[in-house]
Design a protein around this motif. Structure first.
Motif, PDB file in Angstrom:
ATOM      1  N   LYS A 159       0.830  -1.204   0.000  1.00  0.00           N
ATOM      2  CA  LYS A 159       0.000   0.000   0.000  1.00  0.00           C
ATOM      3  C   LYS A 159       0.870   1.262   0.000  1.00  0.00           C
ATOM      4  O   LYS A 159       0.599   2.226  -0.734  1.00  0.00           O
ATOM      5  N   ILE A 160       1.900   1.256   0.815  1.00  0.00           N
ATOM      6  CA  ILE A 160       2.803   2.410   0.884  1.00  0.00           C
ATOM      7  C   ILE A 160       3.493   2.621  -0.458  1.00  0.00           C
ATOM      8  O   ILE A 160       3.578   3.749  -0.964  1.00  0.00           O
ATOM      9  N   GLN A 161       3.979   1.545  -1.057  1.00  0.00           N
ATOM     10  CA  GLN A 161       4.625   1.636  -2.367  1.00  0.00           C
ATOM     11  C   GLN A 161       3.665   2.192  -3.413  1.00  0.00           C
ATOM     12  O   GLN A 161       4.050   3.013  -4.251  1.00  0.00           O
ATOM     13  N   PHE A 162       2.422   1.756  -3.337  1.00  0.00           N
ATOM     14  CA  PHE A 162       1.421   2.187  -4.311  1.00  0.00           C
ATOM     15  C   PHE A 162       1.159   3.693  -4.199  1.00  0.00           C
ATOM     16  O   PHE A 162       1.171   4.419  -5.197  1.00  0.00           O
ATOM     17  N   TYR A 163       0.931   4.166  -2.974  1.00  0.00           N
ATOM     18  CA  TYR A 163       0.622   5.591  -2.792  1.00  0.00           C
ATOM     19  C   TYR A 163       1.818   6.477  -3.130  1.00  0.00           C
ATOM     20  O   TYR A 163       1.655   7.569  -3.672  1.00  0.00           O
ATOM     21  N   LYS A 164       3.016   6.009  -2.834  1.00  0.00           N
ATOM     22  CA  LYS A 164       4.202   6.807  -3.173  1.00  0.00           C
ATOM     23  C   LYS A 164       4.418   6.844  -4.684  1.00  0.00           C
ATOM     24  O   LYS A 164       4.944   7.829  -5.220  1.00  0.00           O
ATOM     25  N   MET A 165       4.000   5.783  -5.375  1.00  0.00           N
ATOM     26  CA  MET A 165       4.113   5.761  -6.832  1.00  0.00           C
ATOM     27  C   MET A 165       3.080   6.689  -7.475  1.00  0.00           C
ATOM     28  O   MET A 165       3.389   7.446  -8.403  1.00  0.00           O
ATOM     29  N   VAL A 166       1.852   6.662  -6.949  1.00  0.00           N
ATOM     30  CA  VAL A 166       0.777   7.462  -7.530  1.00  0.00           C
ATOM     31  C   VAL A 166       0.952   8.949  -7.230  1.00  0.00           C
ATOM     32  O   VAL A 166       0.816   9.805  -8.108  1.00  0.00           O
ATOM     33  N   TYR A 167       1.268   9.268  -5.975  1.00  0.00           N
ATOM     34  CA  TYR A 167       1.334  10.670  -5.568  1.00  0.00           C
ATOM     35  C   TYR A 167       2.750  11.253  -5.603  1.00  0.00           C
ATOM     36  O   TYR A 167       2.943  12.447  -5.395  1.00  0.00           O
ATOM     37  N   GLU A 168       3.732  10.401  -5.833  1.00  0.00           N
ATOM     38  CA  GLU A 168       5.135  10.799  -5.950  1.00  0.00           C
ATOM     39  C   GLU A 168       5.575  11.670  -4.766  1.00  0.00           C
ATOM     40  O   GLU A 168       5.460  11.263  -3.622  1.00  0.00           O
ATOM     41  N   GLU A 169       6.044  12.889  -5.010  1.00  0.00           N
ATOM     42  CA  GLU A 169       6.618  13.722  -3.958  1.00  0.00           C
ATOM     43  C   GLU A 169       5.599  14.128  -2.897  1.00  0.00           C
ATOM     44  O   GLU A 169       5.946  14.391  -1.745  1.00  0.00           O
ATOM     45  N   GLU A 170       4.338  14.196  -3.273  1.00  0.00           N
ATOM     46  CA  GLU A 170       3.300  14.592  -2.315  1.00  0.00           C
ATOM     47  C   GLU A 170       3.107  13.545  -1.223  1.00  0.00           C
ATOM     48  O   GLU A 170       2.706  13.871  -0.101  1.00  0.00           O
ATOM     49  N   ALA A 171       3.413  12.302  -1.552  1.00  0.00           N
ATOM     50  CA  ALA A 171       3.174  11.208  -0.615  1.00  0.00           C
ATOM     51  C   ALA A 171       4.407  10.951   0.233  1.00  0.00           C
ATOM     52  O   ALA A 171       5.294  10.196  -0.142  1.00  0.00           O
ATOM     53  N   SER A 172       4.486  11.572   1.393  1.00  0.00           N
ATOM     54  CA  SER A 172       5.550  11.261   2.342  1.00  0.00           C
ATOM     55  C   SER A 172       5.291   9.856   2.887  1.00  0.00           C
ATOM     56  O   SER A 172       4.190   9.311   2.728  1.00  0.00           O
ATOM     57  N   PHE A 173       6.289   9.296   3.564  1.00  0.00           N
ATOM     58  CA  PHE A 173       6.101   7.958   4.130  1.00  0.00           C
ATOM     59  C   PHE A 173       4.919   7.950   5.094  1.00  0.00           C
ATOM     60  O   PHE A 173       4.092   7.036   5.072  1.00  0.00           O
ATOM     61  N   GLY A 174       4.846   8.968   5.941  1.00  0.00           N
ATOM     62  CA  GLY A 174       3.772   9.032   6.919  1.00  0.00           C
ATOM     63  C   GLY A 174       2.396   9.094   6.289  1.00  0.00           C
ATOM     64  O   GLY A 174       1.471   8.389   6.710  1.00  0.00           O
ATOM     65  N   LYS A 175       2.249   9.938   5.257  1.00  0.00           N
ATOM     66  CA  LYS A 175       0.954  10.055   4.579  1.00  0.00           C
ATOM     67  C   LYS A 175       0.575   8.747   3.888  1.00  0.00           C
ATOM     68  O   LYS A 175      -0.587   8.326   3.916  1.00  0.00           O
ATOM     69  N   ALA A 176       1.566   8.102   3.248  1.00  0.00           N
ATOM     70  CA  ALA A 176       1.300   6.836   2.558  1.00  0.00           C
ATOM     71  C   ALA A 176       0.933   5.744   3.560  1.00  0.00           C
ATOM     72  O   ALA A 176       0.049   4.919   3.300  1.00  0.00           O
ATOM     73  N   LEU A 177       1.599   5.768   4.717  1.00  0.00           N
ATOM     74  CA  LEU A 177       1.304   4.779   5.763  1.00  0.00           C
ATOM     75  C   LEU A 177      -0.123   4.947   6.275  1.00  0.00           C
ATOM     76  O   LEU A 177      -0.877   3.958   6.396  1.00  0.00           O
ATOM     77  N   VAL A 178      -0.513   6.165   6.566  1.00  0.00           N
ATOM     78  CA  VAL A 178      -1.872   6.422   7.073  1.00  0.00           C
ATOM     79  C   VAL A 178      -2.914   6.036   6.025  1.00  0.00           C
ATOM     80  O   VAL A 178      -3.937   5.420   6.352  1.00  0.00           O
ATOM     81  N   ALA A 179      -2.651   6.374   4.763  1.00  0.00           N
ATOM     82  CA  ALA A 179      -3.591   6.017   3.696  1.00  0.00           C
ATOM     83  C   ALA A 179      -3.717   4.508   3.571  1.00  0.00           C
ATOM     84  O   ALA A 179      -4.825   3.971   3.383  1.00  0.00           O
ATOM     85  N   GLY A 180      -2.596   3.814   3.679  1.00  0.00           N
ATOM     86  CA  GLY A 180      -2.624   2.357   3.604  1.00  0.00           C
ATOM     87  C   GLY A 180      -3.408   1.750   4.756  1.00  0.00           C
ATOM     88  O   GLY A 180      -4.208   0.831   4.559  1.00  0.00           O
ATOM     89  N   LEU A 181      -3.181   2.264   5.964  1.00  0.00           N
ATOM     90  CA  LEU A 181      -3.913   1.764   7.133  1.00  0.00           C
ATOM     91  C   LEU A 181      -5.407   2.044   7.004  1.00  0.00           C
ATOM     92  O   LEU A 181      -6.241   1.220   7.406  1.00  0.00           O
TER      93      LEU A 181
END
Length: 405
Positions: free
Chosen positions: A367-389
């Motif tokens: 999930k984290i990999q997916f959000y960081k790929m889609v949102y690129e620079e906008e998706a910090s690790f923390g934001k991607a983690l929360v979105a995945g959860l």
């Protein structure tokens, strides 16, 4: 022929079968998690669950027929690892499982899949195997495991024997609380749980519509159960008795079945000792067997292909994955096969806890990999983690900073 040689040949032969059919059927637990998370297909996940259910019934059957002595699995001196020990080490199962799940996702597959891919010509898997070996070696052959993890975890371990519970098997624990006889309760629990898992697998056409999914799960269960018969049956019991008379016992001897969290560390130790025969372990022979089996299928099916890293980032990610798998696999006392099928077949509570943690760690990493790929620079690790959860219903949607995709 020495009895130890016979046991090791069984390990190698069964692993050749496992490697051959795991390659043919594409049996892969990381792939199973990925299928569910990314495309909603449960076929390979149900194949894994089918293998668990069959293995539970198989171990139950061997015990009822008197062909094995499962009490060996609960003793630190006679098992490797002692899945059914009364010491319920829940923190190491959770943290180890999470670490392993993250690692197998970054490394493109668990320990077994790494060996399968290696046999099929994937050069990347050599580096993953060696990276995994480094941390596995540290966890097994040095004080790193205790210093980094067990020293602060042990106070939280639950010694079930203090409550007159013999071991952590589900049947034993349930029998204690409802006041029934352990053996009969364990049989009933095994029959019900094994049957329900198999039924769940067949409820979806994702699974029953694929012969490969059915065959893959069947073969994995078959080799795991057969290995239990070898090491806890007459042959294995005789070997343990003979070992007591030896001046120097072979390393990692004991009641065991297939696990792929140990072989890489055993391999490095074997090389370090100048290829000492005392390091011909069940786990190491199993690793060799899987590679050979995968290689045979790849050649016969004309699917042998060399594969290299796409770039330096790909290399670094895979190395990190291997390092994490080595730590997590030993800490959790098993991998997706070692705990997910072998351990679960004994009904050990720690095995089921590890399976849950592995799946969670892997799915969340995806999930984290997916959000960081889609949102690129906008998706910090923390934001991607929360979105995945949030996607996994582990946090409210109101917490997310990234829109669901």
């Amino acid at each position: 022929m020495e009895i130890l040689t016979v046991v090791l040949l069984w390990a190698f032969g069964l692993a050749v079968v496992l490697g051959f059919f795991a390659t043919k059927t594409n049996f892969c637990t990381m792939g199973a998690v990925s299928d569910v998370v990314n495309i909603g297909d449960t076929g390979r996940m149900r194949s894994w669950v089918f293998a668990i259910g069959l293995a539970i019934l198989g171990v139950m059957g061997l015990s009822l027929l008197g062909l094995t002595n499962t009490s060996l699995i609960a003793n630190n001196d006679t098992a490797n690892p002692p899945y059914l020990t009364a010491n319920f080490a829940w923190p190491r199962h959770i943290l180890g499982g999470l670490i392993f799940g993250i690692g197998m996702t970054l490394g493109s597959g668990c320990g077994n899949k790494t060996l399968v891919r290696l046999g099929g010509g994937n050069i990347k898997s050599i580096f993953v195997f060696l990276a995994m070996g480094v941390t596995t070696y540290l966890m097994i052959f040095t004080n790193f495991s205790y210093t980094a993890f067990l020293s602060w975890m042990e106070p939280a371990f639950i010694d079930l024997s203090l409550n007159d519970i013999e071991n952590q098997g589900l049947g034993t624990v349930i029998a204690h609380f409802i006041g029934t006889e352990i053996e009969s309760t364990t049989t009933i629990v095994a029959a019900l749980l094994g049957g329900l898992l198999i039924l769940w697998a067949f409820l979806s056409n994702d699974f029953r519509g694929s012969l490969d999914n059915i065959l893959g799960g069947f073969i994995v269960a078959l080799v795991v159960v057969t290995a239990w018969w070898v090491t806890t049956g007459e042959l294995g019991q005789t070997l343990l008795e003979e070992a007591e008379m030896m001046d120097e016992q072979p390393f990692a001897l004991g009641a065991q079945s297939f696990t792929f969290s140990q072989p890489s560390g055993h391999f490095l130790r074997w090389v370090e000792t100048g290829f000492s025969s005392s390091l011909y372990t069940f786990a190491l022979m199993a690793a060799f067997g899987v590679v050979v089996g995968s290689f045979l299928y790849s050649i016969l099916a004309r699917k042998f292909r060399f594969e290299w890293f796409a770039n330096w980032k790909d290399f670094v990610v895979h190395i990190i994955g291997g390092l994490l798998m080595g730590i997590g696999g030993v800490l959790a006392m098993g991998c997706t096969i070692g705990q997910g099928v072998t351990g679960a077949s004994t009904l050990a509570m720690g095995s089921f806890l590890t399976v849950f943690a592995i799946v969670l760690g892997s799915a969340l990493t995806m999930k984290i990999q997916f959000y960081k790929m889609v949102y690129e620079e906008e998706a910090s690790f923390g934001k991607a983690l929360v979105a995945g959860l949030a996607d996994m219903k582990l946090l409210p949607n109101s917490f997310r900073k990234l829109d669901k995709v």
